[in-house]
Design a protein around this motif. Structure first.
Motif, PDB file in Angstrom:
ATOM      1  N   LEU A 167       0.832  -1.204   0.000  1.00 40.67           N
ATOM      2  CA  LEU A 167       0.000   0.000   0.000  1.00 40.67           C
ATOM      3  C   LEU A 167       0.868   1.256   0.000  1.00 40.67           C
ATOM      4  O   LEU A 167       0.589   2.223  -0.739  1.00 40.67           O
ATOM      5  N   ALA A 168       1.922   1.255   0.804  1.00 43.43           N
ATOM      6  CA  ALA A 168       2.826   2.407   0.828  1.00 43.43           C
ATOM      7  C   ALA A 168       3.524   2.577  -0.518  1.00 43.43           C
ATOM      8  O   ALA A 168       3.690   3.699  -1.013  1.00 43.43           O
ATOM      9  N   LEU A 169       3.929   1.458  -1.114  1.00 38.59           N
ATOM     10  CA  LEU A 169       4.573   1.511  -2.421  1.00 38.59           C
ATOM     11  C   LEU A 169       3.625   2.072  -3.472  1.00 38.59           C
ATOM     12  O   LEU A 169       4.000   2.925  -4.292  1.00 38.59           O
ATOM     13  N   LEU A 172       3.342   5.828  -3.078  1.00 38.87           N
ATOM     14  CA  LEU A 172       4.504   6.532  -3.622  1.00 38.87           C
ATOM     15  C   LEU A 172       4.436   6.599  -5.149  1.00 38.87           C
ATOM     16  O   LEU A 172       4.787   7.614  -5.756  1.00 38.87           O
ATOM     17  N   LEU A 173       3.978   5.534  -5.782  1.00 39.82           N
ATOM     18  CA  LEU A 173       3.889   5.513  -7.243  1.00 39.82           C
ATOM     19  C   LEU A 173       2.794   6.450  -7.738  1.00 39.82           C
ATOM     20  O   LEU A 173       2.960   7.118  -8.775  1.00 39.82           O
ATOM     21  N   ILE A 174       1.672   6.509  -7.036  1.00 41.76           N
ATOM     22  CA  ILE A 174       0.616   7.445  -7.426  1.00 41.76           C
ATOM     23  C   ILE A 174       1.118   8.881  -7.301  1.00 41.76           C
ATOM     24  O   ILE A 174       0.885   9.723  -8.179  1.00 41.76           O
ATOM     25  N   THR A 187      10.896   4.492 -12.332  1.00 38.01           N
ATOM     26  CA  THR A 187      10.753   3.947 -10.981  1.00 38.01           C
ATOM     27  C   THR A 187      10.120   2.561 -11.030  1.00 38.01           C
ATOM     28  O   THR A 187      10.580   1.626 -10.364  1.00 38.01           O
ATOM     29  N   GLY A 188       9.054   2.414 -11.834  1.00 39.32           N
ATOM     30  CA  GLY A 188       8.427   1.104 -11.983  1.00 39.32           C
ATOM     31  C   GLY A 188       9.396   0.086 -12.559  1.00 39.32           C
ATOM     32  O   GLY A 188       9.479  -1.056 -12.077  1.00 39.32           O
ATOM     33  N   GLY A 212       1.906  -3.651  -5.270  1.00 33.83           N
ATOM     34  CA  GLY A 212       2.260  -2.248  -5.133  1.00 33.83           C
ATOM     35  C   GLY A 212       2.336  -1.526  -6.461  1.00 33.83           C
ATOM     36  O   GLY A 212       2.042  -0.328  -6.552  1.00 33.83           O
ATOM     37  N   LEU A 213       2.702  -2.253  -7.526  1.00 36.76           N
ATOM     38  CA  LEU A 213       2.809  -1.665  -8.859  1.00 36.76           C
ATOM     39  C   LEU A 213       1.456  -1.540  -9.561  1.00 36.76           C
ATOM     40  O   LEU A 213       1.368  -0.878 -10.601  1.00 36.76           O
TER      41      LEU A 213
END
Length: 543
Positions: A167-169, A172-174, A187-188, A212-213
């Protein structure tokens, strides 16, 4: 600021390494990055439009969609709310270099420890004072901050991935999506590469990393739908490597992908004239030699068949930056190789052994120090040029001559610069701050991924035409033809004309409609002869 608690010597080293360079934007009036003035102007348009002020709404519309560049605009809006435009810009320039440098140091400290704090600081400073910083790519630079922080977060939890970490990952991606799509994509790619290349891969790590991705899929689909609005198709494009069997093309590519150099390779800061021998002291040369020495020393010292996942990621990104496309079409943004190469070098930072404990490493440290000294001198040299050129657009006398509520066109001639970033290119946007002026040259309105756009069906000159005329300096005849076509058609909607430099052919064209009202250095303010009557008699709204 990235968390570096427990690493205060490293933080202090980064701050001291950056201070001489970052003093320039703080102390030199008129220091601007190439795109920074436009970002300030569009942030003001957003602020005033969103709170209901009517001065910009007849001309601009705000796209309230999840666009990738919102973070840079929101940060600039916040800075304008807290500071004057001058100090907002200065502090943003400093933050866009200091933030990445601390993020790079955070990545290094969390993955491989401090090593030598001064070596880490020197490498981080050189990577942070990169060409995208001088270009003023603020949203991308925010993504540059998130790239190492996101990878460091995953690394710290690689052996205990779970729902919370996923969820944290994802969060960060959003957040990374609202910074910049290129930094998000890299990053991905970095997360996938690290996940697969890190020893001990198990189903739990892979499953929760993929979870997370997951937000990247709908975000990518939405962005893909936006690209259909672009004027050109989404497809890879090469500038130099379109002729891949030409040795000259590959040699040109070496200089083109360079993410470090801020100036021409035939100049030195504060040294008059040019020489191809000056290229030996271009900061990228000692910096590149230092990185090569450190990489070779790292391989020699470890002498292990096990390949570091960080070396795999960094090497792959550097290779991709070197041979990859320059863009995916002009309408979709440019300068892709420099961005990919930069983040590739960042990914190598945790792998490099940065202890200063051998003659080779001491040589690398000396080369890094030389690179940082020359880079700092280059920034100060740029500061002086920016003050003498872009600083004129900030003059109170020029603002008074232009007036308020005017529709402004800009003609730039003789803007050649020894620097890769040109402070004059968008400096006219300063005259839209606090004045309600409409700058027809507002380059952000050309791109679908920016939130400020000119209204449809508005009679106006295309924003790109002003920049295109400026870039035709080597072909005066073609420049005069293009300017005549523009001004002949759109003079009725250009109340004030800003002219940088002198050109008799262009002056003759301008004299048909405009008369000079003020001059300061190379900048002249011209007003259309009927502009005063038009401003009084025209109804509100688009004209």
């Amino acid at each position: 600021m990235p968390r570096l608690r427990g690493h205060w010597p490293l933080v202090a080293a980064v701050l001291l390494a950056m201070l001489p360079a970052l003093a320039a934007p703080l102390l030199v009036p008129g220091f601007v990055t190439q795109d920074g003035s436009a970002h300030l102007y569009n942030a003001e348009i957003l602020t005033r439009t969103l709170r209901g002020d009517p001065e910009f709404s007849p001309y601009y519309e705000v796209r309230k969609e999840p666009l990738p560049n919102w973070s840079g605009h929101l940060l600039t809006m916040a800075m304008l709310a807290a500071f004057s435009p001058t100090w907002a810009d200065r502090l943003l320039i400093v933050a866009m270099a200091l933030g990445p440098a601390l993020a790079f140091a955070r990545l290094r400290a969390s993955v491989a420890g401090d090593g030598s704090p001064w070596m880490v600081a020197a490498v981080s400073a050189m990577l942070a004072l990169n060409i995208t910083w001088l270009w003023g790519f603020n949203s991308f630079l925010l993504g540059v901050c998130l790239f190492p922080l996101t990878l460091a977060f995953w690394w710290s939890r690689r052996d205990r991935m779970g729902p919370g970490a996923a969820l944290a990952l994802a969060s960060l991606l959003i957040l990374g999506y609202f910074c910049h799509l290129i930094s998000l994509g890299l990053t991905g790619l970095g997360l996938v590469t690290l996940c697969l290349a890190t020893p001990g891969l198990d189903r739990r790590r892979l499953t929760w990393t993929i979870a997370g991705l997951a937000p990247m899929v709908p975000l990518a689909l939405f962005y893909r739908s936006m690209t259909r609005r672009a004027a050109s198709p989404f497809m890879p494009d090469w500038q130099y490597l379109s002729t891949p069997f030409s040795p000259r093309a590959w040699l040109a590519q070496v200089g083109w992908v360079d993410p470090i150099s801020l100036a021409s390779r035939v100049t030195l800061p504060f040294v008059p004239g040019t020489s191809r021998f000056y290229g030996l002291l271009t900061p990228v040369v000692p910096f590149g030699l230092a990185v090569a020495i450190l990489a070779a020393s790292t391989l020699w010292r470890r002498r292990s068949l096990r390949v570091s996942p960080w070396a795999v990621l960094g090497g792959f990104l550097c290779l991709a930056g070197f041979v990859g496309p320059d863009s995916f079409g002009e309408a979709h943004g440019q300068y892709l190789p420099q961005r990919v190469m930069l983040l590739g070098l960042v990914a190598l930072l945790p792998w490099l052994d940065l202890a200063v404990d051998s003659p080779a490493r001491r040589l690398a440290a000396a080369l890094l120090a030389l690179a940082l000294v020359v880079q700092t001198a280059t920034i100060w040299d740029y500061a002086g040029r920016s003050a003498r050129t872009a600083g004129v657009f900030q003059s109170s006398a020029v603002r008074e001559a232009v007036g308020k509520g005017r529709r402004v066109g800009t003609l730039l001639t003789d803007i050649k610069s020894p620097f890769r970033g040109n402070p004059v290119l968008h400096a006219d946007n300063w005259l839209g701050l606090g004045t309600g002026n409409i700058l027809w040259s507002n380059y952000e309105t050309r791109h679908y991924y920016f939130p400020v756009q000119f209204r449809a069906n508005l009679v106006r000159p295309p924003a790109y035409d002003f920049e295109a005329v400026a870039l035709l300096g080597d072909d005066p005849a073609a420049r005069a033809r293009r300017w005549l076509e523009l001004i002949d058609r759109y003079a009725p909607v250009i109340d004030v004309l800003l002219v940088w430099g002198d050109d008799p052919a262009l002056d003759e064209i301008n004299a048909r409609w405009y008369e000079p009202v003020y001059r300061e250095g190379p900048l002249r303010v011209l007003r259309r002869r009927d502009a005063g009557r038009a401003a009084e008699n025209d109804p509100p709204g688009p004209r």
